[in-house]
Design a protein around this motif. Structure first.
Motif, PDB file in Angstrom:
ATOM      1  N   TYR A 203      91.207  27.371  27.155  1.00  0.00           N
ATOM      2  CA  TYR A 203      90.656  28.333  27.794  1.00  0.00           C
ATOM      3  C   TYR A 203      89.880  27.720  29.024  1.00  0.00           C
ATOM      4  O   TYR A 203      90.190  28.889  29.922  1.00  0.00           O
ATOM      5  CB  TYR A 203      89.943  29.152  26.599  1.00  0.00           C
ATOM      6  CG  TYR A 203      88.890  30.423  27.966  1.00  0.00           C
ATOM      7  CD1 TYR A 203      88.857  31.440  27.157  1.00  0.00           C
ATOM      8  CD2 TYR A 203      87.445  29.688  27.760  1.00  0.00           C
ATOM      9  CE1 TYR A 203      88.884  32.337  28.576  1.00  0.00           C
ATOM     10  CE2 TYR A 203      86.495  30.572  28.643  1.00  0.00           C
ATOM     11  CZ  TYR A 203      86.763  32.381  28.525  1.00  0.00           C
ATOM     12  OH  TYR A 203      85.811  32.329  29.275  1.00  0.00           O
ATOM     13  N   ALA A 204      89.407  27.115  29.001  1.00  0.00           N
ATOM     14  CA  ALA A 204      87.761  26.220  30.167  1.00  0.00           C
ATOM     15  C   ALA A 204      89.307  26.335  31.265  1.00  0.00           C
ATOM     16  O   ALA A 204      88.670  26.447  32.292  1.00  0.00           O
ATOM     17  CB  ALA A 204      87.462  25.059  29.542  1.00  0.00           C
ATOM     18  N   PHE A 205      90.174  25.757  31.135  1.00  0.00           N
ATOM     19  CA  PHE A 205      91.316  24.724  31.823  1.00  0.00           C
ATOM     20  C   PHE A 205      91.726  26.256  32.770  1.00  0.00           C
ATOM     21  O   PHE A 205      91.659  26.057  34.223  1.00  0.00           O
ATOM     22  CB  PHE A 205      92.079  24.349  31.952  1.00  0.00           C
ATOM     23  CG  PHE A 205      93.287  23.750  32.752  1.00  0.00           C
ATOM     24  CD1 PHE A 205      92.780  23.370  33.426  1.00  0.00           C
ATOM     25  CD2 PHE A 205      94.540  24.504  32.738  1.00  0.00           C
ATOM     26  CE1 PHE A 205      93.659  22.823  34.861  1.00  0.00           C
ATOM     27  CE2 PHE A 205      95.442  24.168  33.863  1.00  0.00           C
ATOM     28  CZ  PHE A 205      95.601  23.130  34.789  1.00  0.00           C
ATOM     29  N   ALA A 206      92.056  27.084  31.723  1.00  0.00           N
ATOM     30  CA  ALA A 206      93.447  28.893  32.505  1.00  0.00           C
ATOM     31  C   ALA A 206      91.772  29.605  33.309  1.00  0.00           C
ATOM     32  O   ALA A 206      92.274  29.753  34.328  1.00  0.00           O
ATOM     33  CB  ALA A 206      93.605  29.146  31.455  1.00  0.00           C
ATOM     34  N   THR A 207      90.931  29.514  32.597  1.00  0.00           N
ATOM     35  CA  THR A 207      89.705  30.457  33.710  1.00  0.00           C
ATOM     36  C   THR A 207      88.616  29.700  34.661  1.00  0.00           C
ATOM     37  O   THR A 207      88.030  30.451  35.352  1.00  0.00           O
ATOM     38  CB  THR A 207      88.819  30.991  32.161  1.00  0.00           C
ATOM     39  OG1 THR A 207      88.051  29.689  31.467  1.00  0.00           O
ATOM     40  CG2 THR A 207      89.647  31.882  31.342  1.00  0.00           C
ATOM     41  N   ILE A 208      88.359  28.562  34.328  1.00  0.00           N
ATOM     42  CA  ILE A 208      87.767  27.155  35.192  1.00  0.00           C
ATOM     43  C   ILE A 208      88.412  27.128  36.913  1.00  0.00           C
ATOM     44  O   ILE A 208      88.126  27.022  37.943  1.00  0.00           O
ATOM     45  CB  ILE A 208      86.881  26.262  34.367  1.00  0.00           C
ATOM     46  CG1 ILE A 208      86.002  27.280  33.636  1.00  0.00           C
ATOM     47  CG2 ILE A 208      85.942  25.741  35.526  1.00  0.00           C
ATOM     48  CD1 ILE A 208      85.026  26.589  32.438  1.00  0.00           C
ATOM     49  N   THR A 209      89.183  26.190  35.943  1.00  0.00           N
ATOM     50  CA  THR A 209      90.264  24.946  36.677  1.00  0.00           C
ATOM     51  C   THR A 209      91.219  25.856  37.675  1.00  0.00           C
ATOM     52  O   THR A 209      91.864  25.950  39.531  1.00  0.00           O
ATOM     53  CB  THR A 209      90.733  24.468  36.731  1.00  0.00           C
ATOM     54  OG1 THR A 209      89.730  24.083  35.499  1.00  0.00           O
ATOM     55  CG2 THR A 209      91.819  23.621  37.219  1.00  0.00           C
ATOM     56  N   LEU A 210      92.322  27.171  37.269  1.00  0.00           N
ATOM     57  CA  LEU A 210      93.254  28.122  37.472  1.00  0.00           C
ATOM     58  C   LEU A 210      92.078  29.562  37.710  1.00  0.00           C
ATOM     59  O   LEU A 210      93.230  30.242  38.108  1.00  0.00           O
ATOM     60  CB  LEU A 210      94.051  28.516  36.310  1.00  0.00           C
ATOM     61  CG  LEU A 210      94.806  26.988  35.890  1.00  0.00           C
ATOM     62  CD1 LEU A 210      95.584  27.272  34.986  1.00  0.00           C
ATOM     63  CD2 LEU A 210      95.869  25.769  37.406  1.00  0.00           C
ATOM     64  N   ALA A 211      90.991  29.455  37.606  1.00  0.00           N
ATOM     65  CA  ALA A 211      90.364  30.756  37.521  1.00  0.00           C
ATOM     66  C   ALA A 211      91.260  31.937  37.256  1.00  0.00           C
ATOM     67  O   ALA A 211      91.133  33.246  37.881  1.00  0.00           O
ATOM     68  CB  ALA A 211      89.965  31.301  39.387  1.00  0.00           C
ATOM     69  N   GLY A 212      91.667  31.537  35.667  1.00  0.00           N
ATOM     70  CA  GLY A 212      92.252  33.566  34.998  1.00  0.00           C
ATOM     71  C   GLY A 212      91.318  33.716  34.556  1.00  0.00           C
ATOM     72  O   GLY A 212      89.613  33.914  34.543  1.00  0.00           O
ATOM     73  N   ASN A 213      91.695  35.371  34.580  1.00  0.00           N
ATOM     74  CA  ASN A 213      91.389  36.651  33.879  1.00  0.00           C
ATOM     75  C   ASN A 213      90.517  35.775  32.179  1.00  0.00           C
ATOM     76  O   ASN A 213      91.526  35.654  31.509  1.00  0.00           O
ATOM     77  CB  ASN A 213      91.784  37.567  34.081  1.00  0.00           C
ATOM     78  CG  ASN A 213      91.127  38.910  32.559  1.00  0.00           C
ATOM     79  OD1 ASN A 213      90.578  38.954  31.612  1.00  0.00           O
ATOM     80  ND2 ASN A 213      90.880  39.410  33.971  1.00  0.00           N
TER      81      ASN A 213
ATOM     82  N   THR B 212      82.983  36.623  35.804  1.00  0.00           N
ATOM     83  CA  THR B 212      83.967  36.259  36.737  1.00  0.00           C
ATOM     84  C   THR B 212      84.153  34.404  37.769  1.00  0.00           C
ATOM     85  O   THR B 212      83.487  34.015  37.336  1.00  0.00           O
ATOM     86  CB  THR B 212      82.568  36.719  38.376  1.00  0.00           C
ATOM     87  OG1 THR B 212      82.100  37.883  37.778  1.00  0.00           O
ATOM     88  CG2 THR B 212      82.725  36.548  39.772  1.00  0.00           C
ATOM     89  N   ALA B 213      85.553  34.720  37.795  1.00  0.00           N
ATOM     90  CA  ALA B 213      85.603  33.239  38.273  1.00  0.00           C
ATOM     91  C   ALA B 213      85.223  32.574  39.566  1.00  0.00           C
ATOM     92  O   ALA B 213      84.312  33.596  40.900  1.00  0.00           O
ATOM     93  CB  ALA B 213      87.524  33.102  38.262  1.00  0.00           C
TER      94      ALA B 213
END
Length: 311
Positions: free
Chosen positions: A83-93, A305-306
């Motif tokens: 979840y962290a990679f998808a939302t923090i690094t990739l700025a996902g929803n 917010t990303a």
């Protein structure tokens, strides 16, 4: 009414309230830390499930509940890194990724459990944490109601105090809250929002994983796929109800735990109230509480917010 006012009912209600509040508090404190950095993780349900399963496996293979607790926390942290990679690094929803976390965790836990144990009958039990106090507290019902719990209850008290000190009385906690309010401004001051959010995701998931561990190795001593039963979503509501402060969050969890304990005790007494309504009581109170806070509870400004760092 007379049976409700008895000492046995009241003490039983206190014991149930504490036990049912503990996993909510673990999960809510973890989510509070996460949201203070700007990460809304609605995948608490999944993290509780994977924490419960990881702790169960740890105790099953080592027969040591402390190793089980560590396994539960690490399992939740490992899953939450997706979840962290998808939302923090990739700025996902964040909302979408949180829902994916819930589905993924339940699938992993059920598939692994069935593959390892091939259980078709009664679920396997493990030797988890036992209530402290021994025979002395058993013959003193009032003392037993408050002090006859597992060590994870008292560990939680220490962790809640430490989480408050961390958030409001340390420089790192100040940086974390600054990122949750305005990550761009924090970045210009030399604070790395990416690292801070990864730290918050790690600490938050560890708390949630311990909440799941409590369910499987202290509350039930077994793993069941439906054992979390919506507690992750109630914990999310408790964060809002508690206004993103550890003290308020704990009180909110106790409130929801009390509602759940009350409906269980009333069912045991054979209350004339339809059991379907009693089962729904904690969730009804959750919705009522949240409805009363609309427009009154202000989250961290960058929550959900990303943040993408400029080159």
């Amino acid at each position: 009414m007379g049976s409700i006012l008895t000492q046995g009912f009241i003490l039983g209600l206190i014991i149930s309230t504490i036990r049912l509040s503990v996993p909510l508090i673990y999960a809510s404190i973890g989510e509070t830390i996460s949201q203070r950095s700007g990460l809304i993780n609605i995948g608490l349900e999944g993290l509780l499930v994977i924490g419960a399963f990881g702790a169960f496996l740890g105790v099953y293979f080592t027969n040591n509940p402390w190793i089980g607790l560590l396994c539960g926390a690490l399992s939740a942290v490992a899953l939450n890194m997706l979840y962290a990679f998808a939302t923090i690094t990739l700025a996902g929803n964040q909302i979408v990724n949180g829902m994916v976390l819930n589905i993924l965790a339940l699938g992993i836990a059920n598939l692994a459990y069935n593959s390892i144990f091939d259980v078709t009958g009664n679920p396997i039990s493990v030797n988890g944490f036992k209530p402290i106090g021994g025979e002395f507290l058993k013959v003193h019902p009032i003392l037993n109601a408050f002090f006859g719990h597992t060590v994870l209850v008292y560990l939680l008290i220490v962790l809640v105090v430490l989480s408050y000190i961390f958030l409001f009385h340390t420089s790192l906690g100040l940086k974390l809250r600054a990122v949750g309010e305005n990550p761009k401004a924090a970045d210009t001051l030399g604070i790395n929002p990416i690292k801070i959010r990864y730290l918050a995701a790690t600490i938050g998931a560890a708390f949630v994983g311990m909440g799941g561990a409590y369910l499987s190795i202290a509350y039930m001593d077994k793993f069941l796929s439906g054992m979390v039963a919506g507690r992750g979503f109630i914990a999310l509501a408790a964060v809002i109800f508690g206004k993103w402060k550890p003290g308020g969050v704990v009180l909110a969890c106790i409130f929801f735990g009390f509602a759940d304990a009350l409906q269980l005790r009333l069912q045991a007494l054979g209350s004339p109230i339809p059991y379907q309504f009693l089962i729904a009581l904690p969730y009804i109170l959750t919705m009522v509480a949240l409805a009363g806070l609309v427009g009154k509870s202000i989250p961290p400004a960058s929550n959900g917010t990303a943040y993408i760092r400029s080159k």
